[in-house]
Design an enzyme around this catalytic site. Sequence first.
Site, short mmCIF file in Angstrom:
data_model
loop_
_atom_site.label_atom_id
_atom_site.label_comp_id
_atom_site.label_asym_id
_atom_site.label_seq_id
_atom_site.Cartn_x
_atom_site.Cartn_y
_atom_site.Cartn_z
N ASP A 108 -10.65 3.27 4.61
CA ASP A 108 -11.10 1.88 4.48
C ASP A 108 -12.63 1.79 4.55
OD1 ASP A 108 -9.05 0.16 3.90
OD2 ASP A 108 -8.45 -0.14 5.99
N GLN A 138 -4.13 -1.26 9.77
CA GLN A 138 -4.18 -2.61 9.19
C GLN A 138 -4.76 -3.60 10.20
OE1 GLN A 138 -3.29 -3.39 5.92
NE2 GLN A 138 -4.15 -5.40 6.35
N LYS A 168 0.84 -1.20 0.00
CA LYS A 168 0.00 0.00 0.00
C LYS A 168 0.87 1.25 0.00
CE LYS A 168 -3.83 -2.41 2.20
NZ LYS A 168 -4.59 -2.74 3.41
#
Length: 292
Positions: free
Chosen positions: A121, A98, A54
Site C-alpha cells: 500500500d 485494511q 482484492k
Amino acid sequence: MVATVIDGKAVAASVRERVRADVEQLSAELGRPPGLATVLVGDDPASAIYVRRKREACEEVGIRSFHHEPGGSISQEELLELVVELNEADEVDGILVQLPLPEQIDSDVIVAALDPGKDVDGLTPTSAGLLARGEPGLVPCTPRGIMELLSSAGIDPAGREAVIVGRSNLVGRPLFSLLLGANATVTVCHSRTRDLPEVCRRGEILIAAAGSPRLVGAEMIRPGATVIDVGTNRTDDGLVGDVDFDAAVEVAGAITPVPGGVGPMTIAMLLSNTVDAARLRHKIAATSGRPT
Ligand code: NAP
C-alpha cells in the site's frame, strides 16, 4: 467542446493482463506464486467488500492470497505479533492491512511495523520517504493508478501545470511526489487554500481528491484540462465524485468518470505492487517496464 472520457475499467483490465503475464513468469522463477497477505480487522462492511475484491483480483491473476481475519477486539500487541509473523513469512511478498482499524489500535503504529519491502500500500514512513526523495520503493496504489491513467490518455506531465486538491498521505502527498518526479509544476490545495477556483484554473492537469461531492465545477477548470476525479462520495444521488461531471465534461479536454475512472485502477495497482514487491525481495529484474 466535449471532453474525452478516460475509461478506467479498460486501463485497469490492461494492467491486470500485464500483471497476469508477470505473475506467470515470476512463479516459474520463484518456484511458487507471489503471495499477498490481507488482514481484515473488525466488521466494517465496506472494508470487508474491499478486501474480498482484492482477494478475488489476486486469484484472477494467479497471486496467492493469505487471508487473516482476527476478531475486532484484538489488542494492538496481538496485531503487531501478526504483522511480525507476516513480515517473516517467506511465501508472503506483500502485506495489506485494511484501514480503518478499530479504535483500540493505533494504525500508525501498525503501518510503521510493516516490512517496507512488503508494503504494497506504500504507506509506511520508509515508503513515503523514499517516494518524497524520488528513490525507488513501493508507491501507494491510487496515486500510481492515476499516473497510469494519465499515461494511457497520452498526457505527459513534464512541464505542465498540475493542481491537486487534497493533501492526504493516501492520495494528495504521494501524487505530488509522482507528478514532480514526472517533471510537472505541481500545486497542492487543501481546506485552507485561498480562492480554490482561481488556483484550480491554473491546472492543465487537475486532480480532485478532497472527498467533497461535486466540489469542482466548470468554473474551476481550465478549458482543455485533463481532470482526474478521485472522489468517491456516497450521496442520495448514489456514488458521486469530487467533480461535477456533467458541467466539467463541457470544459475539460479529458476526464475520468465516477464510477469507472480511478476506482478500478486502485486494485489493479495493488496487484502490480505485489509483483514489484516480490521482484524487489528476490532481486529479480522486471522484464516489462514499471507503469510509473
Ligand atoms: P482525506 O484524508 O479526507 O483528505 C481530504 C483532503 O482534501 C484534505 O487534505 C483536505 O484538506 C482536502 N479538502 C477537503 N475538503 C476541501 C475543500 N472544500 N477545499 C479544499 N480542500 C479540501 O481524503 P483521502 O483519503 O485523500 O480521499 C479523498 C477522496 O478520494 C475521498 O472521497 C475518498 O473516498 C476517495 N478515494 C478514492 C480512492 C479510489 O480508489 N477511487 C482511493 C482513495 C481515496 P485539509 O488537509 O486541510 O483537511
